[in-house]
Every structure is written in structure tokens, then in C-alpha cells.
Design a protein around this motif. Structure first.
Motif, short mmCIF file in Angstrom:
data_model
loop_
_atom_site.label_atom_id
_atom_site.label_comp_id
_atom_site.label_asym_id
_atom_site.label_seq_id
_atom_site.Cartn_x
_atom_site.Cartn_y
_atom_site.Cartn_z
N PHE A 111 32.54 -1.81 -7.03
CA PHE A 111 32.62 -0.93 -8.20
C PHE A 111 32.25 -1.69 -9.47
O PHE A 111 31.69 -1.12 -10.40
CB PHE A 111 34.02 -0.30 -8.33
CG PHE A 111 34.19 0.92 -7.48
CD1 PHE A 111 33.38 2.04 -7.66
CD2 PHE A 111 35.14 0.97 -6.48
CE1 PHE A 111 33.52 3.17 -6.86
CE2 PHE A 111 35.30 2.10 -5.68
CZ PHE A 111 34.49 3.20 -5.87
N ILE A 152 30.11 4.44 -0.70
CA ILE A 152 31.44 4.42 -1.33
C ILE A 152 32.54 4.79 -0.33
O ILE A 152 33.56 4.11 -0.24
CB ILE A 152 31.49 5.35 -2.57
CG1 ILE A 152 30.70 4.72 -3.72
CG2 ILE A 152 32.93 5.59 -3.02
CD1 ILE A 152 30.62 5.56 -4.98
N THR A 173 46.25 -0.85 -5.44
CA THR A 173 44.97 -0.21 -5.66
C THR A 173 45.14 0.91 -6.66
O THR A 173 46.22 1.48 -6.79
CB THR A 173 44.42 0.37 -4.32
OG1 THR A 173 43.31 1.22 -4.60
CG2 THR A 173 45.47 1.18 -3.58
N ASP A 174 44.08 1.21 -7.39
CA ASP A 174 44.11 2.34 -8.32
C ASP A 174 43.67 3.63 -7.63
O ASP A 174 43.66 4.69 -8.24
CB ASP A 174 43.20 2.07 -9.53
CG ASP A 174 43.75 0.97 -10.40
OD1 ASP A 174 44.99 0.82 -10.45
OD2 ASP A 174 42.96 0.24 -11.03
N ALA A 175 43.26 3.53 -6.39
CA ALA A 175 42.85 4.73 -5.66
C ALA A 175 44.09 5.58 -5.38
O ALA A 175 45.16 5.05 -5.12
CB ALA A 175 42.18 4.33 -4.35
N VAL A 183 42.25 10.30 -1.85
CA VAL A 183 40.99 9.83 -1.27
C VAL A 183 41.00 10.05 0.24
O VAL A 183 39.99 10.43 0.83
CB VAL A 183 40.78 8.31 -1.58
CG1 VAL A 183 39.61 7.75 -0.77
CG2 VAL A 183 40.57 8.09 -3.07
N ALA A 191 30.90 11.24 -4.33
CA ALA A 191 30.07 10.05 -4.13
C ALA A 191 28.60 10.46 -4.01
O ALA A 191 27.70 9.81 -4.57
CB ALA A 191 30.52 9.30 -2.87
C1 HEC Z 1 33.46 9.09 -5.21
C2 HEC Z 1 34.36 8.58 -6.21
C3 HEC Z 1 33.91 7.60 -7.26
C4 HEC Z 1 32.72 7.60 -7.97
C5 HEC Z 1 31.57 8.57 -7.87
C6 HEC Z 1 32.82 6.48 -8.87
N1 HEC Z 1 34.00 5.82 -8.72
FE1 HEC Z 1 34.60 4.17 -9.71
N2 HEC Z 1 36.29 4.09 -8.61
C7 HEC Z 1 36.70 5.04 -7.71
C8 HEC Z 1 38.01 4.71 -7.18
C9 HEC Z 1 38.82 5.52 -6.18
C10 HEC Z 1 38.37 3.49 -7.78
C11 HEC Z 1 39.66 2.68 -7.56
C12 HEC Z 1 39.45 1.64 -6.48
C13 HEC Z 1 40.66 0.81 -6.19
O1 HEC Z 1 41.40 0.42 -7.13
O2 HEC Z 1 40.89 0.50 -5.02
C14 HEC Z 1 37.27 3.14 -8.68
C15 HEC Z 1 37.23 1.99 -9.47
C16 HEC Z 1 36.23 1.68 -10.35
C17 HEC Z 1 36.21 0.49 -11.18
C18 HEC Z 1 37.28 -0.58 -11.24
C19 HEC Z 1 37.01 -1.70 -10.27
C20 HEC Z 1 38.10 -2.76 -10.33
O3 HEC Z 1 37.78 -3.95 -10.24
O4 HEC Z 1 39.30 -2.41 -10.44
C21 HEC Z 1 35.07 0.55 -11.95
C22 HEC Z 1 34.59 -0.47 -12.97
C23 HEC Z 1 34.37 1.77 -11.57
N3 HEC Z 1 35.10 2.41 -10.60
C24 HEC Z 1 33.18 2.18 -12.14
C25 HEC Z 1 32.50 3.32 -11.77
C26 HEC Z 1 31.29 3.79 -12.40
C27 HEC Z 1 30.63 3.13 -13.59
C28 HEC Z 1 30.90 4.89 -11.72
C29 HEC Z 1 29.70 5.76 -11.97
C30 HEC Z 1 28.43 5.14 -12.23
C31 HEC Z 1 31.89 5.12 -10.68
N4 HEC Z 1 32.84 4.16 -10.75
C32 HEC Z 1 31.83 6.17 -9.78
C33 HEC Z 1 35.99 6.15 -7.32
C34 HEC Z 1 34.72 6.47 -7.75
#
Ligand code: HEC
Length: 149
Positions: free
Chosen positions: A35, A73, A89-91, A95, A106
């Protein structure tokens, strides 16, 4: 040097306490890295779009990178890697309980990124801007539902 030893020791202990080497814990760490890649590429694109003469080649590369990552993803969230499994986790658990909606979000990002790749190849700035907006909405749409603030 001696005075620093306790701090080094505490740091080592703290790291040991945080490191979760279970498959689920490693999945959390791996997806954070992925991410961050997506976040960096998206930031670079938006930076380019603020330039008077955006680097279309750079935008195209970043967009293709996001499109490629976005397709995977869902695989970054295997069973055992959620808050319901005690992972840091922030999820949200959603999910895993709404996988179809999660996959749709996604896919939305993958499509917008693919459209941007095409628009950048054509030198179509309006198209790039439109897909940048769609990508931003895809990030936000998914985060609003599936990620803690
Ligand atoms: C299908 C769902 C989904 C999409 C689309 C998505 N994200 Fe996320 N993203 C997540 C989830 C769920 C987490 C939390 C993951 C975890 O903490 O385990 C996350 C976490 C993140 C993080 C934090 C990573 C960290 O180190 O904690 C960033 C930065 C991020 N996303 C950026 C983006 C950006 C920029 C986009 C678009 C271009 C995007 N994401 C699109 C679901 C998504």
C-alpha cells in the motif's frame, strides 16, 4: 557507550514484542509495504499533474504500477491476517465478511489506473486528470468502508 545499552536493550525487546512472525502477521507487514508503494505512486502522479509540463512517461509508469498492484489487493488479505485474528491492522473485519464488495473496490482502482495508463500513452491530459479523480475516489471509497481511520 554503557549508558546506551539499556536503550538498545529496550528497543530490542520492543521490536521482539511487535514482530509477529505468524503467516497472518507477515501478510499484514507485506500489505503495508504494498500500500505504501501504491501511495507513493499516486502521490508522484498528483505531483506531476501540478507541473506545467507533466512527465507523461513517469505518469504512465506509475499508473501501470498501481494497476498491476491493484489486481492483487485481495490476495494481500488472507485468512488469519485480520483484526478478528488479533492482528495489528487498520483493516476492518468487513474485508473478510464482504469479500465481493472489497474486490469490486479493488477492481475500481485497477480500472481507473489502467485508463490512466492509456490516457498517458495518448498524451491526453484531460483523461489523466479524470482518471486521477476516479483513482482518488477508489482509494477513498474502499478506505471508508474497509479501513480504520
Ligand atoms: C480495495 C480496497 C482498497 C483500495 C482500493 C485502496 N486501499 Fe489503501 N488500504 C486498504 C486497507 C484495508 C488498508 C489497511 C491495511 C492494514 O492496515 O492491514 C489500506 C492501507 C493503506 C495505506 C497504509 C499503509 C500502511 O503502511 O499502514 C496507504 C498509504 C494506502 N492504503 C493508500 C492507498 C491509496 C493511495 C489508494 C488508491 C490509489 C488505496 N490505498 C486504495 C484498502 C484499500
Amino acid at each position: 557507550m554503557k549508558a546506551h545499552l539499556p536503550i538498545a536493550l529496550l528497543t530490542a525487546l520492543a521490536l521482539t514484542a511487535c514482530a509477529d512472525n505468524s503467516p497472518g502477521g507477515r501478510a499484514v507487514q507485506a500489505r503495508h509495504k504494498q500500500f505504501k508503494e501504491i501511495g507513493k505512486a499516486f502521490k508522484d502522479i498528483n505531483g506531476q499533474l501540478k507541473e506545467r509540463a507533466p512527465d507523461l512517461g513517469a505518469i504512465r509508469t506509475d499508473a501501470a504500477r498501481i494497476a498491476g498492484l491493484a489486481l492483487h489487493i485481495k490476495e494481500w488479505f488472507p485468512a488469519g491476517s485480520g483484526p478478528q485474528d488479533g492482528k495489528r491492522t487498520d483493516a476492518r473485519a468487513l474485508v473478510w465478511t464482504q469479500p465481493v464488495v472489497f474486490q469490486q473496490d479493488a477492481t475500481r482502482l485497477a480500472v481507473a489506473a489502467a485508463q490512466m495508463t492509456v490516457a498517458a500513452g495518448q498524451g491526453n491530459i484531460a483523461g489523466i486528470n479524470a482518471s486521477a479523480k476516479a483513482m482518488g475516489m477508489a482509494c477513498k471509497g474502499c478506505h471508508n468502508k474497509f479501513k480504520e481511520d
